[in-house]
Write an enzyme that holds these catalytic residues in place. Structure first.
Site, PDB file in Angstrom:
ATOM      1  N   HIS A 169      -5.120  -3.438   6.227  1.00 34.49           N
ATOM      2  CA  HIS A 169      -4.822  -3.652   4.811  1.00 34.49           C
ATOM      3  C   HIS A 169      -6.135  -4.036   4.124  1.00 34.49           C
ATOM      4  O   HIS A 169      -6.418  -5.199   3.867  1.00 34.49           O
ATOM      5  CB  HIS A 169      -3.778  -4.758   4.632  1.00 34.49           C
ATOM      6  CG  HIS A 169      -3.619  -5.174   3.209  1.00 34.49           C
ATOM      7  ND1 HIS A 169      -3.086  -4.360   2.246  1.00 34.49           N
ATOM      8  CD2 HIS A 169      -3.970  -6.321   2.564  1.00 34.49           C
ATOM      9  CE1 HIS A 169      -3.117  -4.983   1.084  1.00 34.49           C
ATOM     10  NE2 HIS A 169      -3.649  -6.168   1.240  1.00 34.49           N
ATOM     11  N   ASP A 197       0.844  -1.206   0.000  1.00 38.34           N
ATOM     12  CA  ASP A 197       0.000   0.000   0.000  1.00 38.34           C
ATOM     13  C   ASP A 197       0.875   1.250   0.000  1.00 38.34           C
ATOM     14  O   ASP A 197       0.606   2.218  -0.703  1.00 38.34           O
ATOM     15  CB  ASP A 197      -0.924  -0.022   1.217  1.00 38.34           C
ATOM     16  CG  ASP A 197      -1.724  -1.310   1.276  1.00 38.34           C
ATOM     17  OD1 ASP A 197      -2.452  -1.582   0.321  1.00 38.34           O
ATOM     18  OD2 ASP A 197      -1.588  -2.055   2.273  1.00 38.34           O
TER      19      ASP A 197
HETATM   20  P1  NAX Z   1      -2.540 -18.217  -4.536  1.00 36.36           P
HETATM   21  O1  NAX Z   1      -3.928 -18.752  -4.392  1.00 36.36           O
HETATM   22  O2  NAX Z   1      -1.890 -18.213  -5.859  1.00 36.36           O
HETATM   23  O3  NAX Z   1      -1.584 -19.028  -3.543  1.00 36.36           O
HETATM   24  C1  NAX Z   1      -1.933 -19.326  -2.225  1.00 36.36           C
HETATM   25  C2  NAX Z   1      -1.276 -20.655  -1.903  1.00 36.36           C
HETATM   26  O4  NAX Z   1      -1.452 -20.900  -0.509  1.00 36.36           O
HETATM   27  C3  NAX Z   1      -1.890 -21.840  -2.646  1.00 36.36           C
HETATM   28  O5  NAX Z   1      -0.863 -22.528  -3.355  1.00 36.36           O
HETATM   29  C4  NAX Z   1      -2.496 -22.690  -1.546  1.00 36.36           C
HETATM   30  O6  NAX Z   1      -2.404 -24.084  -1.818  1.00 36.36           O
HETATM   31  C5  NAX Z   1      -1.625 -22.285  -0.350  1.00 36.36           C
HETATM   32  N1  NAX Z   1      -2.223 -22.535   0.953  1.00 36.36           N
HETATM   33  C6  NAX Z   1      -3.524 -22.436   1.324  1.00 36.36           C
HETATM   34  N2  NAX Z   1      -3.673 -22.807   2.608  1.00 36.36           N
HETATM   35  C7  NAX Z   1      -2.442 -23.115   3.067  1.00 36.36           C
HETATM   36  C8  NAX Z   1      -1.942 -23.596   4.307  1.00 36.36           C
HETATM   37  N3  NAX Z   1      -2.773 -23.836   5.337  1.00 36.36           N
HETATM   38  N4  NAX Z   1      -0.626 -23.813   4.433  1.00 36.36           N
HETATM   39  C9  NAX Z   1       0.214 -23.618   3.406  1.00 36.36           C
HETATM   40  N5  NAX Z   1      -0.202 -23.185   2.185  1.00 36.36           N
HETATM   41  C10 NAX Z   1      -1.506 -22.950   2.025  1.00 36.36           C
HETATM   42  O7  NAX Z   1      -2.591 -16.756  -3.892  1.00 36.36           O
HETATM   43  P2  NAX Z   1      -1.504 -15.584  -4.026  1.00 36.36           P
HETATM   44  O8  NAX Z   1      -1.829 -14.744  -5.201  1.00 36.36           O
HETATM   45  O9  NAX Z   1      -0.157 -16.135  -3.896  1.00 36.36           O
HETATM   46  O10 NAX Z   1      -1.905 -14.703  -2.731  1.00 36.36           O
HETATM   47  C11 NAX Z   1      -1.638 -15.187  -1.437  1.00 36.36           C
HETATM   48  C12 NAX Z   1      -2.297 -14.282  -0.397  1.00 36.36           C
HETATM   49  O11 NAX Z   1      -1.744 -12.977  -0.433  1.00 36.36           O
HETATM   50  C13 NAX Z   1      -3.803 -14.099  -0.560  1.00 36.36           C
HETATM   51  O12 NAX Z   1      -4.425 -14.242   0.708  1.00 36.36           O
HETATM   52  C14 NAX Z   1      -3.919 -12.666  -1.037  1.00 36.36           C
HETATM   53  O13 NAX Z   1      -5.170 -12.092  -0.720  1.00 36.36           O
HETATM   54  C15 NAX Z   1      -2.791 -12.019  -0.278  1.00 36.36           C
HETATM   55  N6  NAX Z   1      -2.315 -10.714  -0.735  1.00 36.36           N
HETATM   56  C16 NAX Z   1      -1.884  -9.838   0.209  1.00 36.36           C
HETATM   57  C17 NAX Z   1      -1.348  -8.608  -0.115  1.00 36.36           C
HETATM   58  C18 NAX Z   1      -0.861  -7.678   0.937  1.00 36.36           C
HETATM   59  O14 NAX Z   1      -0.428  -6.582   0.591  1.00 36.36           O
HETATM   60  N7  NAX Z   1      -0.919  -8.008   2.227  1.00 36.36           N
HETATM   61  C19 NAX Z   1      -1.279  -8.161  -1.534  1.00 36.36           C
HETATM   62  C20 NAX Z   1      -1.353  -9.292  -2.513  1.00 36.36           C
HETATM   63  C21 NAX Z   1      -2.309 -10.390  -2.153  1.00 36.36           C
HETATM   64  O15 NAX Z   1      -3.603  -9.979  -2.462  1.00 36.36           O
END
Ligand code: NAX
Length: 328
Positions: A185, A157
């Site tokens: 966030h 952000d």
């Molecule tokens: P993806 O869906 O591509 O990847 C998430 C991965 O996490 C998947 O491979 C899934 O199998 C794995 N996963 C789920 N549960 C799990 C667990 N209990 N233990 C280990 N792995 C697990 O999402 P991606 O684009 O990589 O985003 C990841 C997260 O970042 C999301 O929650 C998203 O909302 C968040 N974000 C946060 C941001 C921030 O600024 N704080 C910005 C970017 C993003 O939106």
């Protein structure tokens, strides 16, 4: 000795964008060897294993070891830096309470595994959304790990806010400093330019020469532009922010370890600026000797106060929801 870094959700999009930059030394520097632990759920293991093969093919000088696992006890064993990226996304028909509960079911056990297995100097950065409350849940479950080791990522952000100001002012982004992100966030966050400078000159004064009525521009263009940038990326790209989120994660950890006099991060409140004790709230922070300190004593007007209060109220509400579900 190498630094052990655990990345959860390592088989996902942000994980893929993070791993190679960490191995290349972008996060901890060109002299620090790293050992990577990639945690996934069973459905994500193949993707993480594929990334591990590609890491081998990168032949990175700094990369000592890569391990892929679906066992948090293995993933967090000896961990110095934990990047908690994997989270449960909001599915169709899912209410906010369902989303918070599903993530509490992930971050609670991970917090317990960190407490049981991580190194005594462990630092935790939560990226997976809802990041602030997920960080709160992790900290709460990690008995014995000091609260100041838990953070939620709001650096993306801040980076977005600095970039938008640079565009509006037609100035290099490197000259824009002291922008603060307050609160959650989420769309309620408050990107605050009241102390920001462009080449040492107050941003608010520079804006007046460019955008007309500054309060209107902030209210109608800048704040929604930053807070809803994630949605804009999804609309244009057809997928959520990935490389910029990984980049911000690297910025966040690098500044935490190597020091900075100003950035923003979600950290545990001790009542600073009237934010209730224990909430993980974004504040302007500095990092000194590897520890975050909230920058205190900044002055606000009533409008800014009300913006911060609205975002903090959302954090309180999230905490209450998780508590009422018996998960905190
Ligand atoms: P993806 O869906 O591509 O990847 C998430 C991965 O996490 C998947 O491979 C899934 O199998 C794995 N996963 C789920 N549960 C799990 C667990 N209990 N233990 C280990 N792995 C697990 O999402 P991606 O684009 O990589 O985003 C990841 C997260 O970042 C999301 O929650 C998203 O909302 C968040 N974000 C946060 C941001 C921030 O600024 N704080 C910005 C970017 C993003 O939106």
């Amino acid at each position: 000795m190498a630094t052990t870094i655990t990345i959860t959700g390592a088989g996902g999009q942000i994980g893929y964008a993070l791993l190679f930059r960490i191995a290349a030394g972008d996060m901890l520097g060109a002299r620090e060897k790293v050992r990577l632990r990639l945690l996934e759920i069973p459905q994500g293991l193949a993707s993480a294993e594929g990334a591990a093969l590609e890491l081998q093919d990168g032949a990175f000088d700094l990369l000592e070891h890569v391990e892929v696992t679906d066992d948090p006890a293995v993933a967090f064993d000896g961990c110095n830096i934990a990047l908690l990226v994997g989270a449960r996304p909001r599915g169709p028909g899912m209410e906010r309470g369902d989303l918070l509960a599903a993530n509490a079911g992930i971050f609670g056990p991970q917090g317990a595994a960190i407490a049981a297995h991580a190194a005594s100097d462990v630092r935790i950065s939560v990226v997976g959304n809802p990041a602030n409350t997920n960080a709160l849940i992790t900290a709460n479950a990690a008995e014995g790990v000091p609260a100041d080791r838990f953070t939620a990522l709001t650096r993306l952000d801040e980076n977005r806010a600095r970039a938008q100001l640079a565009l509006a002012l037609e100035a290099p982004v490197s000259g824009i400093r002291h922008v603060a992100i307050w609160g959650n966030h989420s769309a309620t966050q408050f990107p605050d330019v009241s102390h920001a400078t462009v080449d040492g000159y107050p941003v608010v004064e520079a804006l007046a020469e460019r955008v007309g009525h500054v309060p209107t521009w902030l209210e109608q263009t800048f704040i929604p532009g930053v807070a809803k940038r994630g949605a804009e990326i999804i609309e244009v790209r057809g997928s959520s922010s990935v490389a910029s989120a990984a980049n911000a994660t690297i910025d966040h950890v690098r500044d935490w370890v190597h020091g900075t006099d100003w950035t923003s991060a979600g950290v545990v409140s001790h009542g600073e600026y009237g934010v209730p004790d224990g909430l993980v709230c974004s504040f302007p922070v500095r990092s000194v000797d590897g520890r975050w300190e909230i920058i205190e004593g900044l002055e606000w007007d009533a409008w800014a106060r009300q913006r911060v209060d609205a975002s903090v109220a959302e954090l309180v509400d999230e905490r209450e929801t998780v508590r009422s579900l018996g998960m905190l």
